[in-house]
Write a protein that holds these residues in place. Structure first.
Motif, mmCIF file in Angstrom:
data_model
loop_
_atom_site.group_PDB
_atom_site.id
_atom_site.type_symbol
_atom_site.label_atom_id
_atom_site.label_comp_id
_atom_site.label_asym_id
_atom_site.label_seq_id
_atom_site.Cartn_x
_atom_site.Cartn_y
_atom_site.Cartn_z
ATOM 1 N N GLU A 125 42.210 53.803 50.017
ATOM 2 C CA GLU A 125 42.500 52.406 49.686
ATOM 3 C C GLU A 125 43.313 52.313 48.396
ATOM 4 O O GLU A 125 44.263 51.521 48.305
ATOM 5 C CB GLU A 125 41.198 51.617 49.541
ATOM 6 C CG GLU A 125 40.406 51.440 50.823
ATOM 7 C CD GLU A 125 40.938 50.331 51.711
ATOM 8 O OE1 GLU A 125 41.949 49.690 51.358
ATOM 9 O OE2 GLU A 125 40.327 50.096 52.769
ATOM 10 N N ARG A 143 38.932 48.396 48.528
ATOM 11 C CA ARG A 143 39.716 47.492 49.393
ATOM 12 C C ARG A 143 40.057 46.208 48.649
ATOM 13 O O ARG A 143 41.177 45.692 48.744
ATOM 14 C CB ARG A 143 38.939 47.180 50.674
ATOM 15 C CG ARG A 143 39.648 46.167 51.581
ATOM 16 C CD ARG A 143 38.978 46.045 52.929
ATOM 17 N NE ARG A 143 37.582 45.661 52.831
ATOM 18 C CZ ARG A 143 37.163 44.398 52.643
ATOM 19 N NH1 ARG A 143 38.039 43.414 52.480
ATOM 20 N NH2 ARG A 143 35.866 44.137 52.590
ATOM 21 N N HIS A 144 39.109 45.675 47.889
ATOM 22 C CA HIS A 144 39.386 44.469 47.103
ATOM 23 C C HIS A 144 40.436 44.755 46.034
ATOM 24 O O HIS A 144 41.279 43.891 45.751
ATOM 25 C CB HIS A 144 38.096 43.950 46.470
ATOM 26 C CG HIS A 144 37.201 43.222 47.424
ATOM 27 N ND1 HIS A 144 37.570 42.050 48.052
ATOM 28 C CD2 HIS A 144 35.946 43.508 47.877
ATOM 29 C CE1 HIS A 144 36.584 41.625 48.840
ATOM 30 N NE2 HIS A 144 35.586 42.509 48.761
ATOM 31 N N GLU A 200 43.707 44.721 48.075
ATOM 32 C CA GLU A 200 44.089 43.406 48.572
ATOM 33 C C GLU A 200 44.456 42.442 47.459
ATOM 34 O O GLU A 200 45.322 41.572 47.646
ATOM 35 C CB GLU A 200 42.941 42.831 49.403
ATOM 36 C CG GLU A 200 42.698 43.570 50.713
ATOM 37 C CD GLU A 200 41.532 43.035 51.500
ATOM 38 O OE1 GLU A 200 41.408 43.391 52.692
ATOM 39 O OE2 GLU A 200 40.719 42.252 50.940
ATOM 40 N N ARG A 201 43.852 42.609 46.300
ATOM 41 C CA ARG A 201 44.141 41.729 45.175
ATOM 42 C C ARG A 201 45.291 42.256 44.308
ATOM 43 O O ARG A 201 45.593 41.690 43.260
ATOM 44 C CB ARG A 201 42.881 41.555 44.316
ATOM 45 C CG ARG A 201 41.766 40.815 45.046
ATOM 46 C CD ARG A 201 40.434 40.915 44.310
ATOM 47 N NE ARG A 201 39.401 40.221 45.050
ATOM 48 C CZ ARG A 201 38.659 39.222 44.574
ATOM 49 N NH1 ARG A 201 38.827 38.800 43.327
ATOM 50 N NH2 ARG A 201 37.724 38.652 45.324
#
Length: 232
Positions: free
Chosen positions: A37, A201-202, A205-206
């Motif tokens: 990720e 993952r956050h 995504e951010r």
């Protein structure tokens, strides 16, 4: 010129026939998923081209000298199998340092030397103390895993997270709200290692991977390694 880390000479001959691939090995599946990720967060063009492998495990850090060649060869053999169908652009090998910075540098050197000797140039990924230390750089990404329960562990913002001892236990403590009532502590959803891929993952995504809120030499080394990965 020597081939780039993870790139085998024969790949230059057959690269046009096979899709590109970045491989991630490690000591734990949660860690390898997290690193995948982060790689994709740093290099969005690599999304879908990074694969984490459950086996063989990277167990080189504390291995006896006589055991290192065999352990490195197992990884090299797995990479060779992947080369039959893919152009392996880079290989990343993860092991936690279990010590503070700059001790990660010696571990990186040992892993990379062992894999290079096995004919598998690779980038070592060695978080100091553990991968959990890196999560303190993005407290909002941590809290996003359980926004109704966890507090953002922002205690180390602006500091050197590579100096946090027992980072996993520290993170487990710091996500607990300071005003949590004693009777609720027993049922509180504490941090677990399986939460790491979701935190990563956050981060991806951010779009936080290149914007850490704290300092980490081991993470900076990882970023440099990812930037060196050339995918054709």
């Amino acid at each position: 010129m020597s081939p780039r880390k993870g790139k085998h000479p024969k790949d230059r001959q057959k690269a046009d026939d096979r899709p590109p691939l970045v491989l991630v090995f490690g000591e734990d599946e949660n860690d390898t998923k997290s690193i995948r990720e982060l790689i994709e967060g740093l290099r969005p063009e690599l999304v879908g081209k990074v694969q984490h492998r459950r086996h063989p495990l990277v167990l080189i850090k504390n291995a006896r000298p006589e055991d290192v060649p065999d352990r490195a060869q197992r990884i090299a053999d797995a990479v060779d199998i992947a080369r039959a169908t893919h152009d392996v652009a880079c290989v990343f090998a993860h092991e936690d340092c279990d010590d503070v910075e700059p001790k990660h540098e010696a571990v990186c050197a040992k892993i990379e030397a062992a894999l290079a000797k096995a004919g598998c140039p690779a980038h070592a990924v060695v978080p100091a103390w553990e991968l959990e230390a890196w999560w303190f750089m993005w407290p909002e990404a941590v809290q996003a895993v359980r926004p109704k329960s966890w507090r953002a562990p922002d205690d180390h913002l602006g500091k050197r997270v590579g100096l946090i001892k027992d980072a996993k236990e520290e993170l487990r403590r710091k996500v607990v709200p300071k005003d949590l009532k004693p009777e609720k502590r027993k049922s509180f959803p504490h941090y677990q290692e399986s939460d790491s891929p979701t935190i990563a993952r956050h981060v991806r995504e951010r779009k936080l991977a290149r914007n850490p809120g704290a300092k980490s030499d081991s993470y900076s080394r990882f970023v440099s390694s990812v930037d060196q990965c050339e995918v054709e």
